[in-house]
Design a protein around this motif. Structure first.
Motif, mmCIF file in Angstrom:
data_model
loop_
_atom_site.group_PDB
_atom_site.id
_atom_site.type_symbol
_atom_site.label_atom_id
_atom_site.label_comp_id
_atom_site.label_asym_id
_atom_site.label_seq_id
_atom_site.Cartn_x
_atom_site.Cartn_y
_atom_site.Cartn_z
ATOM 1 N N GLY A 98 0.756 -1.272 -0.127
ATOM 2 C CA GLY A 98 -0.081 -0.042 0.192
ATOM 3 C C GLY A 98 0.885 1.230 0.148
ATOM 4 O O GLY A 98 0.262 2.360 -0.149
ATOM 5 N N LYS A 145 4.377 1.661 -4.366
ATOM 6 C CA LYS A 145 5.335 0.833 -5.343
ATOM 7 C C LYS A 145 4.837 0.935 -6.788
ATOM 8 O O LYS A 145 5.821 1.220 -7.693
ATOM 9 N N SER A 174 6.786 -8.418 -8.843
ATOM 10 C CA SER A 174 6.608 -9.861 -8.482
ATOM 11 C C SER A 174 5.034 -10.266 -8.088
ATOM 12 O O SER A 174 4.670 -11.327 -8.731
ATOM 13 N N ARG A 200 0.109 -12.953 -10.196
ATOM 14 C CA ARG A 200 -1.110 -12.871 -10.266
ATOM 15 C C ARG A 200 -1.347 -13.270 -11.757
ATOM 16 O O ARG A 200 -2.820 -13.605 -12.022
ATOM 17 N N PHE A 259 0.999 -20.051 -5.400
ATOM 18 C CA PHE A 259 0.759 -18.535 -5.023
ATOM 19 C C PHE A 259 -0.405 -18.168 -4.227
ATOM 20 O O PHE A 259 -0.521 -17.581 -3.114
ATOM 21 N N ALA A 293 -0.518 -16.345 -0.977
ATOM 22 C CA ALA A 293 -1.149 -15.049 -0.758
ATOM 23 C C ALA A 293 -2.509 -14.974 -0.190
ATOM 24 O O ALA A 293 -2.949 -13.695 0.291
ATOM 25 N N GLU A 305 0.512 -14.545 3.316
ATOM 26 C CA GLU A 305 1.987 -14.826 3.434
ATOM 27 C C GLU A 305 2.865 -15.021 2.372
ATOM 28 O O GLU A 305 2.233 -14.845 1.143
ATOM 29 N N VAL A 364 5.078 -16.333 -0.763
ATOM 30 C CA VAL A 364 5.365 -17.531 -1.474
ATOM 31 C C VAL A 364 6.719 -17.948 -1.136
ATOM 32 O O VAL A 364 7.716 -17.228 -0.861
ATOM 33 N N VAL A 396 10.748 -7.867 -4.970
ATOM 34 C CA VAL A 396 11.735 -8.642 -4.682
ATOM 35 C C VAL A 396 12.967 -7.487 -4.487
ATOM 36 O O VAL A 396 13.089 -6.431 -5.013
ATOM 37 N N LEU A 436 -5.254 0.204 0.749
ATOM 38 C CA LEU A 436 -5.357 -1.182 0.321
ATOM 39 C C LEU A 436 -6.849 -1.638 0.160
ATOM 40 O O LEU A 436 -7.198 -2.419 -0.815
ATOM 41 N N ARG A 440 -8.449 -7.511 -5.795
ATOM 42 C CA ARG A 440 -7.735 -8.294 -4.922
ATOM 43 C C ARG A 440 -8.127 -8.743 -3.993
ATOM 44 O O ARG A 440 -8.315 -8.290 -2.838
ATOM 45 N N ARG A 446 -0.379 -8.969 6.365
ATOM 46 C CA ARG A 446 0.562 -8.574 5.190
ATOM 47 C C ARG A 446 1.496 -7.602 6.000
ATOM 48 O O ARG A 446 2.688 -7.487 5.804
HETATM 49 P P1 ADP Z 1 1.895 -5.488 -2.434
HETATM 50 O O1 ADP Z 1 2.670 -4.473 -3.502
HETATM 51 O O2 ADP Z 1 0.557 -4.933 -2.003
HETATM 52 O O3 ADP Z 1 2.589 -5.775 -1.151
HETATM 53 P P2 ADP Z 1 2.250 -7.518 -4.078
HETATM 54 O O4 ADP Z 1 1.304 -7.445 -5.262
HETATM 55 O O5 ADP Z 1 3.699 -7.053 -4.231
HETATM 56 O O6 ADP Z 1 1.515 -6.726 -2.820
HETATM 57 O O7 ADP Z 1 2.311 -9.143 -3.533
HETATM 58 C C1 ADP Z 1 1.047 -9.807 -3.190
HETATM 59 C C2 ADP Z 1 1.430 -11.292 -2.819
HETATM 60 O O8 ADP Z 1 2.452 -12.139 -3.641
HETATM 61 C C3 ADP Z 1 2.141 -11.218 -1.598
HETATM 62 O O9 ADP Z 1 1.390 -10.969 -0.098
HETATM 63 C C4 ADP Z 1 3.006 -12.627 -1.562
HETATM 64 O O10 ADP Z 1 2.062 -13.601 -1.098
HETATM 65 C C5 ADP Z 1 3.334 -12.849 -3.028
HETATM 66 N N1 ADP Z 1 4.631 -12.111 -3.281
HETATM 67 C C6 ADP Z 1 5.093 -11.236 -3.968
HETATM 68 N N2 ADP Z 1 6.422 -10.918 -4.011
HETATM 69 C C7 ADP Z 1 7.068 -12.065 -3.146
HETATM 70 C C8 ADP Z 1 8.480 -12.545 -3.009
HETATM 71 N N3 ADP Z 1 9.226 -11.734 -3.350
HETATM 72 N N4 ADP Z 1 8.507 -13.546 -2.128
HETATM 73 C C9 ADP Z 1 7.658 -13.964 -1.884
HETATM 74 N N5 ADP Z 1 6.287 -13.693 -2.330
HETATM 75 C C10 ADP Z 1 5.719 -12.715 -2.986
#
Ligand code: ADP
Length: 199
Positions: free
Chosen positions: A19, A22, A40, A45, A57, A61, A65, A67, A101, A135, A144, A156
């Motif tokens: 939120g 990014k 990522s 998605r 995933f 998610a 949590e 991945v 990431v 969010l 989402r 989260r």
């Molecule tokens: P936000 O930007 O709102 O934090 P993201 O769209 O980046 O959410 O990520 C959504 C979900 O995808 C995370 O809650 C997680 O489960 C998974 N995810 C994204 N990036 C990673 C990562 N680098 N390692 C592990 N899980 C990830």
């Protein structure tokens, strides 16, 4: 595996809690073709819900949590290779805007062979309620599922504090720029641009 730093993908990490904006900042910057936005979350998605990786995933998610690291790195790396092979990302000319990431300390190590982190932009929003409100507003627009449920959102936020925030200590202070991301989108983008221009 890429042994030489010159062969690593030059990257700017867009960092911050869920939120914090990014995706918004990255979308703005990727109007310039010197950047390639790689999220990522978007990669995950885009996986089919029925595929083995898609199932993994949604299993994680859906609870807020992360991945597992090995799955994350493999999916990410395969995806980037696909972008290069299909002439969408040009590593010699473009820098990656890395959104999502590395998200854990083990991922810092696992991504090191692939990325050369030139700068980290940390989007700071101290007020958790402000993040949760953003969010929840996004959840209905983007459908989402992981943003709809209050308990999942709180997980989260906790995951960010307990697993993700520590990523920053693995990088030199000189490459880290902190931006107040509780401002308006325009102000945040202005401050991010200033950081990228000055450094
Ligand atoms: P936000 O930007 O709102 O934090 P993201 O769209 O980046 O959410 O990520 C959504 C979900 O995808 C995370 O809650 C997680 O489960 C998974 N995810 C994204 N990036 C990673 C990562 N680098 N390692 C592990 N899980 C990830």
């Amino acid at each position: 595996m890429l042994e030489n730093d010159k062969e690593k993908f030059r990257s700017i990490v867009i960092f911050g809690p869920p939120g914090s904006g990014k995706g918004t900042v990255s979308a703005f910057l990727s109007a310039f073709d010197e950047f390639y936005h790689l999220s990522s979350g978007d990669i995950f998605r885009g996986l089919s819900k029925e595929s083995p990786n898609g199932k993994i995933f949604y299993q994680y998610a859906g609870k807020g949590e992360l991945v597992p690291d090995d799955v994350t790195v493999t999916i990410w790396h395969n995806y980037v290779q696909g972008l290069i092979a299909t002439n969408r990302f040009f590593p010699e000319k473009q820098r990656l805007l890395l959104d999502g990431v590395p998200r854990t300390e083990p991922q810092v190590k696992a991504f090191t062979p692939y990325i050369q982190v030139e700068r980290i932009i940390v989007l700071e929003v101290k007020d958790k309620e402000q993040l949760i409100k953003r969010l929840q507003a996004r959840a209905f627009i983007e459908r989402r599922m992981d943003d709809m449920d209050r308990a999942v959102l709180e997980t989260r936020m906790q995951v960010y504090d307990s697993q993700t925030a520590a990523v920053l200590k693995h990088y030199p202070k000189e490459i880290i720029s902190r931006v107040n991301a509780s401002q308006s989108k325009l102000e945040v983008v202005r401050d991010v641009l200033n950081e990228l221009i000055q450094k």
